[in-house]
Design a protein around this motif. Structure first.
Motif, short mmCIF file in Angstrom:
data_model
loop_
_atom_site.label_atom_id
_atom_site.label_comp_id
_atom_site.label_asym_id
_atom_site.label_seq_id
_atom_site.Cartn_x
_atom_site.Cartn_y
_atom_site.Cartn_z
N GLN A 130 38.30 47.11 38.61
CA GLN A 130 38.45 46.11 39.65
C GLN A 130 39.49 46.50 40.70
OE1 GLN A 130 36.47 43.06 39.48
NE2 GLN A 130 35.47 44.46 38.06
N ARG A 131 40.58 47.13 40.24
CA ARG A 131 41.67 47.42 41.16
C ARG A 131 42.57 48.51 40.60
NH1 ARG A 131 45.93 42.90 43.64
NH2 ARG A 131 47.02 44.29 45.08
N ARG A 133 46.45 49.98 40.96
CA ARG A 133 47.79 49.64 41.45
C ARG A 133 48.70 50.86 41.25
NH1 ARG A 133 48.18 43.82 41.37
NH2 ARG A 133 46.44 42.88 40.19
N SER A 163 48.86 51.19 37.31
CA SER A 163 48.06 50.42 36.36
C SER A 163 46.66 50.23 36.92
CB SER A 163 48.71 49.06 36.06
OG SER A 163 48.78 48.28 37.24
N ASP A 165 43.30 47.46 36.78
CA ASP A 165 42.65 46.21 36.38
C ASP A 165 41.18 46.50 36.12
OD1 ASP A 165 45.06 44.96 36.85
OD2 ASP A 165 44.47 44.12 38.78
N LEU A 172 38.87 40.05 32.26
CA LEU A 172 39.72 40.88 33.09
C LEU A 172 40.96 41.30 32.30
CD1 LEU A 172 39.96 42.05 35.98
CD2 LEU A 172 41.35 40.05 36.55
N MET A 173 41.25 42.61 32.30
CA MET A 173 42.39 43.15 31.57
C MET A 173 43.15 44.11 32.47
SD MET A 173 40.36 44.07 28.02
CE MET A 173 41.83 44.07 27.00
N THR A 174 44.45 44.23 32.25
CA THR A 174 45.27 45.19 32.97
C THR A 174 45.72 46.28 32.00
OG1 THR A 174 46.07 43.55 34.56
CG2 THR A 174 47.40 45.55 34.29
N ARG A 201 45.19 39.10 30.96
CA ARG A 201 43.78 38.87 31.17
C ARG A 201 43.54 37.48 31.74
NH1 ARG A 201 41.49 39.46 25.24
NH2 ARG A 201 42.94 41.20 25.34
N GLU A 202 42.38 37.28 32.32
CA GLU A 202 41.97 36.00 32.86
C GLU A 202 40.67 35.59 32.20
OE1 GLU A 202 41.69 36.35 37.03
OE2 GLU A 202 43.81 36.85 37.32
#
Length: 254
Positions: A130-131, A133, A163, A165, A172-174, A201-202
């Motif tokens: 997803q992303r 960083r 990191s 995502d 969702l996990m980082t 996570r979300e």
């Protein structure tokens, strides 16, 4: 008057031909921008049928299964990969989407940021990036990590630089530097300590077509594992003309 009309049509045809030629040249440049750098041999497969062999630098065949004998570098416009010996994988880029399929083996990666949405497909499930960083304060910062597939499980880890995502069956996990996530079939014991802290996570959103029988857990990368990843990404020499399984791959930056 008739003569001017014929001349105008000729100019229009010439303009159309030049436009088609320029588009064709642009497509050719874009299609050839992704490169593969074998240190040994890379076999190109369609199903179980061999359709080609690479032993030196060449354009990356989009969507073709690649089987490595010796390490192999892959240079994309926003991502640099190093596939280890005996790795079976493929890369399919369409528009803004990029899919990396890994059937077996380990692939190291480094990037400054993704221009394409990246989804990793393994026998144990899919991971959608997803992303990215990056750590602040470093002009030449790269995110470095790996994805590995064995008979029992699949792993995605971040060695250094920031990191990541990701979206899995657990939502969702980082993944921070020094951590990894492990995908395994739900009925398998993946051997992680119970006190291992979960990644941020979300609540998940439902994703159609994703594996529903996958167990996702978080682990820690050991010092040796981090060193191995960084060494795997540290190639600097030429791509090689074949022979040997441990040579360096080039170039070493996307």
């Amino acid at each position: 008057m008739h003569r001017f009309s014929k001349k105008g049509k000729a100019i229009s045809r010439l303009a159309l031909a030049l436009t088609v030629y320029m588009i064709g040249q642009s497509v050719a440049v874009w299609a050839g921008s992704d490169r593969i750098y074998p240190t040994g041999k890379v076999t190109l497969l369609r199903g179980d049928r061999t359709v080609g062999v690479y032993t030196r630098e060449a354009p990356l065949p989009n969507g073709t299964i690649l089987s490595t004998q010796g390490r192999c570098g892959i240079k994309l416009n926003d991502l640099y990969l190093v596939a280890e010996d005996q790795c079976v994988f493929s890369i399919n880029t369409t528009g803004r989407q990029r899919h990396l399929f890994i059937r077996q083996g380990s692939v190291y990666f480094k990037t400054r940021g993704m221009k394409h949405t990246l989804t990793l497909f393994t026998p144990n499930g899919a991971i959608s990036v997803q992303r990215i960083r990056l750590n602040a304060g470093f002009d030449d910062a790269f995110l470095k990590g790996y994805i590995s597939v064995s008979d029992e499980r699949s792993e995605l880890g971040v060695a250094e630089g920031g990191s990541m995502d990701v979206f899995t069956d657990d939502g969702l996990m980082t993944i921070p530097a020094g951590k990894k996530i492990i995908l395994a079939q739900a009925d398998m014991d993946i051997g992680l300590p119970e006190e291992e802290p979960p990644a941020a996570r979300e609540p998940p959103e439902t994703e159609k077509g994703w594996s529903t029988g996958t167990k996702v857990a978080v682990g820690t990368l050991g010092v040796g594992a981090v060193a191995g990843i960084l060494m795997g990404l540290g190639g600097g020499g030429g791509g090689g003309d074949g022979g040997g399984g441990g040579g360096s791959v080039s170039p070493s930056a996307p």
